[in-house]
Enzyme design. Structure first.
Site, PDB file in Angstrom:
ATOM      1  N   HIS A   1       0.833  -1.208   0.000  1.00  0.00           N
ATOM      2  CA  HIS A   1       0.000   0.000   0.000  1.00  0.00           C
ATOM      3  C   HIS A   1       0.864   1.254   0.000  1.00  0.00           C
ATOM      4  O   HIS A   1       1.912   1.315   0.633  1.00  0.00           O
ATOM      5  CB  HIS A   1      -1.018  -0.006   1.138  1.00  0.00           C
TER       6      HIS A   1
ATOM      7  N   ASP B   1       6.242   1.314   6.558  1.00  0.00           N
ATOM      8  CA  ASP B   1       4.836   0.926   6.458  1.00  0.00           C
ATOM      9  C   ASP B   1       4.120   1.893   5.538  1.00  0.00           C
ATOM     10  O   ASP B   1       3.645   2.926   5.985  1.00  0.00           O
ATOM     11  CB  ASP B   1       4.212   0.931   7.861  1.00  0.00           C
TER      12      ASP B   1
ATOM     13  N   GLU C   1      -5.129   1.875   2.809  1.00  0.00           N
ATOM     14  CA  GLU C   1      -5.058   0.631   3.594  1.00  0.00           C
ATOM     15  C   GLU C   1      -5.190   0.916   5.070  1.00  0.00           C
ATOM     16  O   GLU C   1      -5.834   0.161   5.809  1.00  0.00           O
ATOM     17  CB  GLU C   1      -3.734  -0.084   3.303  1.00  0.00           C
ATOM     18  N   GLU C   2      -4.558   1.992   5.536  1.00  0.00           N
ATOM     19  CA  GLU C   2      -4.521   2.270   6.970  1.00  0.00           C
ATOM     20  C   GLU C   2      -5.906   2.562   7.545  1.00  0.00           C
ATOM     21  O   GLU C   2      -6.106   2.468   8.753  1.00  0.00           O
ATOM     22  CB  GLU C   2      -3.583   3.449   7.253  1.00  0.00           C
TER      23      GLU C   2
ATOM     24  N   HIS D   1       3.730   3.097  12.749  1.00  0.00           N
ATOM     25  CA  HIS D   1       2.782   4.209  12.940  1.00  0.00           C
ATOM     26  C   HIS D   1       3.333   5.306  13.851  1.00  0.00           C
ATOM     27  O   HIS D   1       2.571   5.959  14.572  1.00  0.00           O
ATOM     28  CB  HIS D   1       1.456   3.692  13.529  1.00  0.00           C
TER      29      HIS D   1
END
Length: 504
Positions: A322, A334, A368-369, A466
């Site tokens: 993503h 990420d 996505e998140e 994150h």
């Protein structure tokens, strides 16, 4: 380990027109490309009879599997060529360098942000410049949330400015903030037991970190559980096994029949400190201010690029990561790493002049998140062709040094994947483990399509997950090279086998 095959080495392949010489690193042209069947001399590929459509009979006999083993073993030199190019050759560090350019130029890429849309346009043009095929954008409606200014200050028993990160989709506080006493709990069970104490207070969760999947429930539903007992806000200990005073954000969800209250993550250090204070009977008061706002859904895109299959172009092996991230750090780990090794897989295959039998499709997901929003809309659009998907792959757990491939599928498919992973013996990474699920491929797996994901050092991954620490600094180009090599070998071989992976 055997002799390494390097770009420029001549290999002999059996075609319908006789033996053809192909030089790795040079793209085959003309009749060589049209008729090339990547079968080494002396080894006959398993060809499906009849209509020419690849099939896998449920009543597969041992002799048939032996033929499949031989077919997979015939890719040994191609696997070595991929490893050589990705890890030691001209393509080494390429995925890292490409990622560095994007994250340094754009920064974090939150759903609904201008940064994400800029990144999508950059990647779209980059894939076209890479001469990949069928490069296009597929429209998606995605959430748009902004955190605004935020702060949390302990007023009693002493003045202390706390580091916080509001959670995605959280509402904000009134402009003057919320000033309230704190109730510290270590679990949802404790919160329910102490429900009479929670009304009008800010609930602080100091849940221990067990593992991500078990501990993340506090971030995900902490606000709802606190609101059920009358709390005015919730502060959740960051979901991480390690902290240097670093809050970690992430998505949280409200429940329609429960009042919405502001929710943010605090550091492990502050959660533990307040727990110690509370255990001594000390009264804690916090003033929380959050400028978070939710806006109407906005337009975005999934990005698609392909290498079209030469024999079964309607059949698909999907590789993905993503492109969106949270709004802190750079989103390098990420999921920049996963997105860029997925692009690298197509680049390496193209560099070697290879074209698999079925289509190799790259998808860079959006949002996505926020719960796999882009992937859900892709599934709804493409599920009509679900019978043509041989394998769906997602890299979204970091690109540190891989330890193996996680896989979900039938026993027969798992046996085939183990044979394919044996081709990676030169890297000493051959394990096939369980749980190939990923947020963006889960719907396909639930519908019966085999799925795979990379496994690496997840404990280290959640140090940075994150948080402001998710920057290119945590990435290692050598480890990305290895991850890309594994991703490429697996996706290419599955895409080039005569038969699709069998389903349950």
């Amino acid at each position: 380990m055997g002799q390494e095959v390097r770009p420029g080495v001549t290999l002999n392949f059996l075609t319908g027109a006789g033996t053809q010489k192909i030089i790795l690193g040079r793209k085959p042209t003309g009749k060589k490309m049209k008729f090339l069947i990547f079968t080494f001399v002396g080894v006959v590929h398993l060809l499906s009879p009849g209509s020419g459509h690849a099939t896998y009979k449920n009543a597969t006999c041992q002799r048939t599997f032996q033929k499949i083993q031989k077919e997979i073993a015939s890719y040994g030199d191609i696997a070595k060529a991929i490893i050589q190019l990705a890890v030691y050759g001209k393509a080494q560090n390429r995925s890292y360098d490409r990622l560095a350019l994007l994250v340094d130029t754009v920064g974090p890429r939150l759903s609904g942000s201008k940064n994400l849309e800029m990144a999508i346009q950059i990647m779209y043009q980059s894939l076209k410049d890479n001469d990949l095929e069928n490069v296009h954008l597929e429209p998606v409606k995605i959430p748009h949330w902004e955190r605004g200014e935020e702060s949390a200050v302990m007023l009693k028993p002493r003045f202390h400015e706390m580091a916080i990160l509001g959670l995605g989709s959280s509402i904000g506080t009134p402009s003057e903030g919320i000033t309230a006493e704190v109730l510290v709990v270590n679990s949802f069970d404790e919160l329910r037991r102490r429900a009479p104490e929670a009304k009008g207070k800010i609930v602080v969760y100091n849940q221990p970190y067990l593992n991500y999947s078990r501990t993340v429930q506090y971030r995900f539903q902490g606000a709802v559980e606190a609101a059920k007992v009358g709390a005015v806000a919730s502060l959740i200990r960051s979901v991480t096994p390690f902290s240097i005073y670093s809050p970690h954000t992430g998505i949280q969800k409200y429940q329609d029949d429960v009042p919405k209250i502001p929710a943010a993550c605090i550091t492990v250090e502050d959660a533990e400190m307040m727990s110690r204070m509370a255990s001594r009977g000390v009264k804690i008061i916090i003033r929380l201010k959050m400028g978070a706002r939710n806006y109407p859904d906005t337009d975005s895109f999934n990005i698609v690029a392909e290498i079209t299959g030469r024999k079964y172009p309607e059949q698909v092996v999907l590789v993905s990561g993503h492109l969106d991230s949270w709004d802190v750090g750079q989103g390098a780990m990420d999921d920049g790493g996963g997105a860029f090794i997925s692009w690298e897989a197509l680049s390496l295959i193209r560099d070697l002049g290879l074209r698999p039998k079925r289509t190799l499709r790259l998808v860079l997901w959006t949002a996505e998140e926020q719960g796999g929003i882009g992937a859900f809309q892709y599934y709804e659009l493409h599920k009509v062709n679900i019978s043509n998907y041989s394998l769906v792959m997602e890299s979204d757990a970091g690109t540190f040094l891989p330890t193996g491939l996680q896989f979900t599928g039938s026993d027969k498919a798992r046996a085939i994947m183990k044979e394919i992973m044996n081709l990676l013996q030169p890297l000493n990474i051959t394990q096939v483990l369980n749980h190939g699920e990923g947020e963006d491929i889960s719907l396909w797996i639930q519908a019966g399509v085999p799925g795979a994901s990379l496994l690496d050092d997840l404990y280290k991954y959640f140090f940075f997950h994150h948080s402001h620490g998710d920057t290119l600094t945590v990435m290692d180009p050598k480890e990305m090279n290895i991850a890309a090599a594994i991703w490429t070998v697996v996706s290419y071989v599955v895409a080039d086998l005569e038969e699709m992976l069998p389903r349950s």
